[in-house]
Design a protein around this motif. Structure first.
Motif, PDB file in Angstrom:
ATOM      1  N   VAL A  51      33.095  78.598  46.365  1.00 36.84           N
ATOM      2  CA  VAL A  51      32.698  79.315  47.580  1.00 36.84           C
ATOM      3  C   VAL A  51      32.611  78.349  48.747  1.00 36.84           C
ATOM      4  CG1 VAL A  51      31.479  81.144  46.342  1.00 36.84           C
ATOM      5  CG2 VAL A  51      30.248  79.058  46.991  1.00 36.84           C
TER       6      VAL A  51
ATOM      7  N   LEU B   7      33.289  83.869  49.547  1.00 34.98           N
ATOM      8  CA  LEU B   7      34.321  83.839  48.514  1.00 34.98           C
ATOM      9  C   LEU B   7      35.583  84.424  49.127  1.00 34.98           C
ATOM     10  CD1 LEU B   7      35.208  83.309  45.600  1.00 34.98           C
ATOM     11  CD2 LEU B   7      34.459  85.649  45.051  1.00 34.98           C
TER      12      LEU B   7
ATOM     13  N   TRP C 291      32.086  88.380  50.071  1.00 38.14           N
ATOM     14  CA  TRP C 291      33.267  88.358  49.206  1.00 38.14           C
ATOM     15  C   TRP C 291      34.375  89.176  49.862  1.00 38.14           C
ATOM     16  CZ3 TRP C 291      32.969  91.191  43.811  1.00 38.14           C
ATOM     17  CH2 TRP C 291      34.244  91.222  43.219  1.00 38.14           C
TER      18      TRP C 291
END
Length: 484
Positions: free
Chosen positions: A306, A317, A260
């Motif tokens: 994603v 992400l 992320w």
């Protein structure tokens, strides 16, 4: 002339265990070999020593052996020519032998009286021999001396007097399962080559270390885990570190893993990884959080937000890449995105921006289980890493605990080139070691990564790295996973 114990290699680790239940095993580098049965403890010892002599002959050198039996434990050196040297021996605490009772039970009396008449004095020859043998055994500190071939059988009289009725063992005290793990043969180096040619070889220390790192990163842990990769200085290798940790942990553990990009505005993780069939980012995921957190939503719906890495088996992400936008991720939005991701993934690896005061940066730390601080071997990057750790430590509580248990990953300078002179390369390596040594007293682990051009530009792929770089990143991932 005997061999000095320090001259004998401790590899492979060999143990010989003789049990009082009539079984024995020799364990070579974790591989258990059952010793042929014998009629006595001494015969089991001799059979065990024969197996060890065979190992010494295979290696063409003496070997060290840890020995254990009901009478004591110690260390022995075994030579290929069937010679033995004692290094140390400690007898077991003395155990009282079964003594004949003062009043012989009626059921046993006829047999004893028939061999040793009650009124007659104790026989001189046979009992004296038995007593001498027992005394010698009790004071002899030599471990496992081979029994002479001409040892006469013990007199029946001594056997009758000294043997007590066998004590029944509880079934709870035994097991038919082999406790020692089976050591797989070598697969690497010349040992692996010999194994493939039909000569089974045990793995080297290097291969055993690699196997242990693989075991560590392959574990499954209860509940989701969040890793934060932080350094307040740009160019410190944060994004490559996020990619490599995600790739290795996803590949080996099989756990659903997402990387992320928690930059407050626009990060670079999306530039260094594979793009999916859409352009959605963390802001789209936050907008859809109500639907994604609904109990009726299918797990596959997360794929809309994603970007899957087809070779390295993790998802990405991305941060918002709208250059015209001015949105900065808030602490509340970090909470929402983290709640969504930990529903769909067991492992969340967070990239970060360079501002430790930003709301999204500080909230990321609140969710973190393991802190990773990457640094290239350049002094300003190292100083920024130190200040990052110092900031967290000064905040106390959870932040300080993360700093103390952090893993620092020191990468050799990306300015290093293959064309650099030998002296320049040595200076680059020395600088990386200096920085690693500087961090070591203050964190849980420090791992060094060699320079690799595959990490400098373009999409990062695990398979594109040199083998030495892959091995170093595996060690780094193992250090991180050990904190879970």
């Amino acid at each position: 002339m005997g061999t000095t114990p320090t001259e004998v290699m401790a590899f492979p680790n060999i143990r010989a265990i003789v049990r009082d239940n009539g079984t024995a095993e020799v364990i070579v580098a974790g591989n258990s070999r059952i010793v042929p049965a014998g009629d006595s403890v001494q015969e089991l010892r001799n059979n065990a020593l024969a197996l060890i002599v065979g190992e010494a002959r295979t290696l063409q050198r003496p070997v060290r052996v840890r020995i254990e039996d009901p009478e004591g434990h110690g260390e022995l050196i075994v030579h290929p020519d069937n010679k033995f040297e004692s290094v140390s021996y400690e007898p077991a605490p003395a155990r009282r032998r079964a003594e004949a009772p003062e009043t012989t039970p009626a059921s046993v009396a006829p047999a004893v009286i028939g061999t040793v008449p009650a009124p007659a004095p104790e026989p001189a020859a046979a009992p004296a021999t038995a007593t001498a043998t027992a005394t010698a055994a009790s004071v002899d500190a030599r471990p496992w001396p081979p029994a002479p071939a001409t040892v006469p059988p013990e007199p029946q009289t001594a056997a009758v007097v000294e043997e007590a009725a066998p004590t029944r063992r509880s079934l709870k005290e035994t097991s038919f399962l082999v406790s020692a793990p089976v050591l797989e043969p070598a697969t690497q180096g010349w040992r692996g080559t010999l194994t493939r040619l039909g000569l089974r070889m045990d793995p080297s220390e290097e291969e055993l270390s690699e196997r242990e790192d693989v075991r560590t990163v392959s574990q499954h842990w209860p509940g989701p885990r969040t890793i934060a990769v932080v350094n307040r200085k740009g160019g410190a290798n944060k994004t490559p570190t996020v990619v490599m940790l995600s790739a290795i942990l996803a590949r080996y553990s099989g756990a659903a893993t997402v990387a992320w990009d928690n930059n407050e505005s626009q990060g670079t993780l999306g530039w260094r990884t594979e793009k999916g069939a859409h352009a959605r980012s963390v802001l789209d995921l936050i907008d859809a959080s109500t639907e994604l957190l609904s109990p009726s939503t299918n797990a596959a719906e997360i794929a809309k937000f994603v970007h899957h890495q087809t070779a390295d088996k993790f998802d990405v992400l991305r941060s918002d890449e709208n250059e015209e936008g001015d949105h900065e991720v808030t602490a509340e939005e970090v909470d929402i995105a983290h709640q969504v991701l930990t529903r769909y993934y067991r492992l969340v690896v967070m990239d970060s921006g360079n501002t430790a005061r930003a709301a999204n940066w500080r909230r990321m730390i609140d969710h973190t289980n393991q802190l990773v601080v990457p640094v290239t071997a350049i002094e300003d990057r190292a100083e920024a890493a130190r200040l990052t750790l110092q900031t967290l430590e000064s905040r106390g509580g959870h932040d300080a605990e993360l700093a103390r248990n952090a893993v620092v990953i020191v990468s050799e300078s990306t300015d290093a080139k293959r064309s650099m002179s030998g002296d320049a390369l040595k200076r680059a390596k020395d600088e990386a070691q200096r920085i690693a040594d500087g961090f070591a007293p203050f964190v849980r682990a420090v791992v060094r990564i060699p320079y690799d051009p595959a990490l400098v530009n373009g999409p990062i792929r695990y398979e594109a790295l040199q083998s030495a770089t892959q091995r170093a990143w595996l060690a780094a991932a193992a250090a991180v996973a050990a904190g879970f």
